[in-house]
Write a protein that holds these residues in place. Structure first.
Motif, PDB file in Angstrom:
ATOM      1  N   ALA A  86      -9.291 -20.069   2.395  1.00  0.00           N
ATOM      2  CA  ALA A  86      -8.827 -20.261   3.770  1.00  0.00           C
ATOM      3  C   ALA A  86      -7.747 -19.254   4.142  1.00  0.00           C
ATOM      4  O   ALA A  86      -7.769 -18.667   5.233  1.00  0.00           O
ATOM      5  CB  ALA A  86      -8.308 -21.682   3.946  1.00  0.00           C
ATOM      6  N   VAL A  87      -6.802 -19.033   3.239  1.00  0.00           N
ATOM      7  CA  VAL A  87      -5.711 -18.095   3.517  1.00  0.00           C
ATOM      8  C   VAL A  87      -6.247 -16.667   3.617  1.00  0.00           C
ATOM      9  O   VAL A  87      -5.889 -15.920   4.537  1.00  0.00           O
ATOM     10  CB  VAL A  87      -4.620 -18.202   2.433  1.00  0.00           C
ATOM     11  N   SER A  88      -7.119 -16.289   2.687  1.00  0.00           N
ATOM     12  CA  SER A  88      -7.683 -14.932   2.717  1.00  0.00           C
ATOM     13  C   SER A  88      -8.471 -14.693   4.000  1.00  0.00           C
ATOM     14  O   SER A  88      -8.353 -13.627   4.630  1.00  0.00           O
ATOM     15  CB  SER A  88      -8.591 -14.712   1.502  1.00  0.00           C
ATOM     16  N   GLN A  89      -9.257 -15.680   4.396  1.00  0.00           N
ATOM     17  CA  GLN A  89     -10.050 -15.529   5.620  1.00  0.00           C
ATOM     18  C   GLN A  89      -9.157 -15.378   6.845  1.00  0.00           C
ATOM     19  O   GLN A  89      -9.387 -14.531   7.705  1.00  0.00           O
ATOM     20  CB  GLN A  89     -10.972 -16.742   5.793  1.00  0.00           C
ATOM     21  N   ARG A  90      -8.103 -16.205   6.903  1.00  0.00           N
ATOM     22  CA  ARG A  90      -7.210 -16.137   8.063  1.00  0.00           C
ATOM     23  C   ARG A  90      -6.443 -14.828   8.096  1.00  0.00           C
ATOM     24  O   ARG A  90      -6.254 -14.224   9.168  1.00  0.00           O
ATOM     25  CB  ARG A  90      -6.240 -17.316   8.022  1.00  0.00           C
ATOM     26  N   ILE A  91      -5.981 -14.366   6.936  1.00  0.00           N
ATOM     27  CA  ILE A  91      -5.275 -13.085   6.891  1.00  0.00           C
ATOM     28  C   ILE A  91      -6.188 -11.945   7.330  1.00  0.00           C
ATOM     29  O   ILE A  91      -5.785 -11.056   8.083  1.00  0.00           O
ATOM     30  CB  ILE A  91      -4.727 -12.825   5.480  1.00  0.00           C
ATOM     31  N   ASP A  92      -7.442 -11.966   6.875  1.00  0.00           N
ATOM     32  CA  ASP A  92      -8.404 -10.927   7.274  1.00  0.00           C
ATOM     33  C   ASP A  92      -8.607 -10.946   8.784  1.00  0.00           C
ATOM     34  O   ASP A  92      -8.663  -9.888   9.436  1.00  0.00           O
ATOM     35  CB  ASP A  92      -9.739 -11.132   6.563  1.00  0.00           C
ATOM     36  N   GLU A  93      -8.724 -12.159   9.359  1.00  0.00           N
ATOM     37  CA  GLU A  93      -8.931 -12.271  10.804  1.00  0.00           C
ATOM     38  C   GLU A  93      -7.724 -11.733  11.574  1.00  0.00           C
ATOM     39  O   GLU A  93      -7.876 -10.973  12.543  1.00  0.00           O
ATOM     40  CB  GLU A  93      -9.167 -13.734  11.184  1.00  0.00           C
ATOM     41  N   LEU A  94      -6.539 -12.136  11.147  1.00  0.00           N
ATOM     42  CA  LEU A  94      -5.332 -11.706  11.847  1.00  0.00           C
ATOM     43  C   LEU A  94      -5.102 -10.204  11.712  1.00  0.00           C
ATOM     44  O   LEU A  94      -4.706  -9.531  12.668  1.00  0.00           O
ATOM     45  CB  LEU A  94      -4.120 -12.470  11.301  1.00  0.00           C
ATOM     46  N   THR A  95      -5.345  -9.678  10.518  1.00  0.00           N
ATOM     47  CA  THR A  95      -5.144  -8.239  10.295  1.00  0.00           C
ATOM     48  C   THR A  95      -6.139  -7.427  11.112  1.00  0.00           C
ATOM     49  O   THR A  95      -5.788  -6.383  11.676  1.00  0.00           O
ATOM     50  CB  THR A  95      -5.299  -7.904   8.799  1.00  0.00           C
ATOM     51  N   ALA A  96      -7.385  -7.911  11.192  1.00  0.00           N
ATOM     52  CA  ALA A  96      -8.413  -7.193  11.947  1.00  0.00           C
ATOM     53  C   ALA A  96      -8.099  -7.153  13.439  1.00  0.00           C
ATOM     54  O   ALA A  96      -8.417  -6.171  14.126  1.00  0.00           O
ATOM     55  CB  ALA A  96      -9.778  -7.842  11.714  1.00  0.00           C
ATOM     56  N   SER A  97      -7.463  -8.197  13.944  1.00  0.00           N
ATOM     57  CA  SER A  97      -7.172  -8.257  15.377  1.00  0.00           C
ATOM     58  C   SER A  97      -5.809  -7.671  15.730  1.00  0.00           C
ATOM     59  O   SER A  97      -5.486  -7.504  16.903  1.00  0.00           O
ATOM     60  CB  SER A  97      -7.243  -9.709  15.872  1.00  0.00           C
ATOM     61  N   ALA A  98      -4.999  -7.352  14.717  1.00  0.00           N
ATOM     62  CA  ALA A  98      -3.658  -6.816  14.959  1.00  0.00           C
ATOM     63  C   ALA A  98      -3.705  -5.310  15.201  1.00  0.00           C
ATOM     64  O   ALA A  98      -4.606  -4.608  14.732  1.00  0.00           O
ATOM     65  CB  ALA A  98      -2.756  -7.127  13.770  1.00  0.00           C
ATOM     66  N   ASP A  99      -2.729  -4.828  15.945  1.00  0.00           N
ATOM     67  CA  ASP A  99      -2.572  -3.387  16.170  1.00  0.00           C
ATOM     68  C   ASP A  99      -1.677  -2.851  15.063  1.00  0.00           C
ATOM     69  O   ASP A  99      -0.451  -2.924  15.133  1.00  0.00           O
ATOM     70  CB  ASP A  99      -1.957  -3.142  17.545  1.00  0.00           C
ATOM     71  N   VAL A 100      -2.285  -2.333  13.999  1.00  0.00           N
ATOM     72  CA  VAL A 100      -1.550  -1.893  12.817  1.00  0.00           C
ATOM     73  C   VAL A 100      -1.646  -0.380  12.674  1.00  0.00           C
ATOM     74  O   VAL A 100      -2.737   0.183  12.715  1.00  0.00           O
ATOM     75  CB  VAL A 100      -2.116  -2.557  11.535  1.00  0.00           C
ATOM     76  N   THR A 101      -0.500   0.270  12.542  1.00  0.00           N
ATOM     77  CA  THR A 101      -0.485   1.708  12.215  1.00  0.00           C
ATOM     78  C   THR A 101       0.293   1.874  10.923  1.00  0.00           C
ATOM     79  O   THR A 101       1.294   1.183  10.692  1.00  0.00           O
ATOM     80  CB  THR A 101       0.175   2.539  13.321  1.00  0.00           C
ATOM     81  N   ARG A 102      -0.141   2.782  10.079  1.00  0.00           N
ATOM     82  CA  ARG A 102       0.510   3.033   8.798  1.00  0.00           C
ATOM     83  C   ARG A 102       0.796   4.524   8.650  1.00  0.00           C
ATOM     84  O   ARG A 102      -0.003   5.355   9.071  1.00  0.00           O
ATOM     85  CB  ARG A 102      -0.384   2.609   7.629  1.00  0.00           C
ATOM     86  N   THR A 103       1.902   4.817   8.012  1.00  0.00           N
ATOM     87  CA  THR A 103       2.164   6.202   7.648  1.00  0.00           C
ATOM     88  C   THR A 103       1.283   6.548   6.458  1.00  0.00           C
ATOM     89  O   THR A 103       1.296   5.844   5.448  1.00  0.00           O
ATOM     90  CB  THR A 103       3.636   6.400   7.276  1.00  0.00           C
ATOM     91  N   ALA A 104       0.483   7.586   6.604  1.00  0.00           N
ATOM     92  CA  ALA A 104      -0.414   7.973   5.520  1.00  0.00           C
ATOM     93  C   ALA A 104       0.386   8.365   4.287  1.00  0.00           C
ATOM     94  O   ALA A 104       1.406   9.058   4.380  1.00  0.00           O
ATOM     95  CB  ALA A 104      -1.306   9.125   5.952  1.00  0.00           C
ATOM     96  N   LYS A 105      -0.077   7.911   3.143  1.00  0.00           N
ATOM     97  CA  LYS A 105       0.636   8.189   1.894  1.00  0.00           C
ATOM     98  C   LYS A 105       0.746   9.694   1.648  1.00  0.00           C
ATOM     99  O   LYS A 105       1.712  10.169   1.050  1.00  0.00           O
ATOM    100  CB  LYS A 105      -0.108   7.505   0.750  1.00  0.00           C
ATOM    101  N   GLU A 106      -0.250  10.423   2.116  1.00  0.00           N
ATOM    102  CA  GLU A 106      -0.260  11.871   1.905  1.00  0.00           C
ATOM    103  C   GLU A 106       0.814  12.581   2.724  1.00  0.00           C
ATOM    104  O   GLU A 106       1.141  13.748   2.462  1.00  0.00           O
ATOM    105  CB  GLU A 106      -1.640  12.441   2.267  1.00  0.00           C
ATOM    106  N   GLU A 107       1.367  11.885   3.720  1.00  0.00           N
ATOM    107  CA  GLU A 107       2.343  12.521   4.602  1.00  0.00           C
ATOM    108  C   GLU A 107       3.775  12.360   4.120  1.00  0.00           C
ATOM    109  O   GLU A 107       4.702  12.879   4.735  1.00  0.00           O
ATOM    110  CB  GLU A 107       2.216  11.934   6.016  1.00  0.00           C
ATOM    111  N   VAL A 108       3.963  11.612   3.047  1.00  0.00           N
ATOM    112  CA  VAL A 108       5.326  11.379   2.557  1.00  0.00           C
ATOM    113  C   VAL A 108       5.394  11.650   1.060  1.00  0.00           C
ATOM    114  O   VAL A 108       4.371  11.619   0.366  1.00  0.00           O
ATOM    115  CB  VAL A 108       5.795   9.932   2.837  1.00  0.00           C
TER     116      VAL A 108
END
Length: 283
Positions: free
Chosen positions: A248-270
């Motif tokens: 249940a927790v994994s499914q909910r986290i996947d749903e929330l992460t998929a619908s969230a506006d997430v940006t990450r600094t690429a590891k190659e850039e730092v």
């Protein structure tokens, strides 16, 4: 927590005696239990510390815990009120991380409460243990040798009346040899495929023809077989609840992460070695 828990503090006792007496049923989490230089300490603050105590302290009487917890809060408060106790960048970041973690934990608790019901546990139990064909288990012994010729000669020897366990002790090169070749009980998929297939096709007491696996050549004796009974629900309830919670927790986290506006600094850039530069917290 140190011996603050077990030693009565005169200052804490004075604070307690200074408070108006209140019946337990009139107290709330917002009830003020102490004031330090104008800073109010509530019963809620004490309850949160009580809930987080290690198991060995959870068993102590409430009257002992009261003194120790209030002592701790008073001492932390007077220390934090000093000029050197100002909210540094480290403290700010730690508080942000702690707040994020606590809020996430609260959401997870709500997800688990919704997912882990008696009905859900029963359904998963039936799906896992009661549906499908019963699982058959086998108890076998074997003698492992290097060549097919050796295995064929051994099979003929034990079929002729030689004691299987004695021959295994004398001739088997496998680790079970000293134990008479005994492998104990095993179910489907627990042995290499060639060995498993041979055992599943045998009758109790039968001696196999030579069976080749990646380990060498085997002569197998099937000692017993049985149908594995489904466990009682009570004995696997904790396991089933853990599965329901994780899913249940994994499914909910996947749903929330998929619908969230997430940006990450690429590891190659730092330069990732910056993660070890704790000195940045002082800047």
């Amino acid at each position: 927590m140190t011996n603050l828990i077990t030693k009565l503090s005169a200052s804490a006792l004075a604070l307690m005696l200074a408070l108006p007496v209140q019946a337990q049923d009139t107290l709330s989490a917002d009830s003020v239990v102490a004031t330090i230089n104008g800073t109010e300490i509530t019963l809620g603050h004490m309850l949160m510390i009580r809930a987080s105590l290690p198991d060995q302290y959870q068993q102590l009487p409430d009257e002992v815990l009261w003194d120790g917890i209030l002592d701790q809060i008073v001492q932390q408060t007077v220390l934090s009120q000093q000029d050197s106790g100002e909210e540094s960048r480290r403290v700010q970041l730690a508080l942000e991380n702690e707040r994020r973690a606590l809020m996430a934990a609260q959401v997870i608790e709500d997800i688990v409460d919704d997912a882990v019901t008696d009905e859900a546990v029963q359904a998963l139990y039936e799906e896992t243990y009661l549906q499908g064909e019963p699982t058959e288990e086998f108890n076998a012994s074997h003698i492992l040798v290097a060549t097919q010729e050796e295995a064929a000669a051994i099979a003929e020897e034990v079929r002729g009346g030689a004691d299987f366990a004695t021959v295994a002790q004398e001739k088997s090169t496998g680790p079970s040899g000293p134990n008479g070749g005994q492998l104990g009980w095993f179910g489907p998929g627990m042995m290499v495929p060639e060995f498993q297939t041979a055992v599943e096709g045998m009758e109790i007491g039968a001696i196999s023809d030579p069976v080749q696996t990646q380990f060498g050549w085997h002569v197998i004796k099937l000692n017993e077989k049985r149908v594995q009974a489904a466990p009682e629900l009570a004995s696997v309830r904790e396991e089933l609840e853990a599965t329901l919670s994780q899913d249940a927790v994994s499914q909910r986290i996947d749903e929330l992460t998929a619908s969230a506006d997430v940006t990450r600094t690429a590891k190659e850039e730092v330069d990732t070695s910056v993660l070890s530069n704790l000195g940045l917290l002082e800047e």
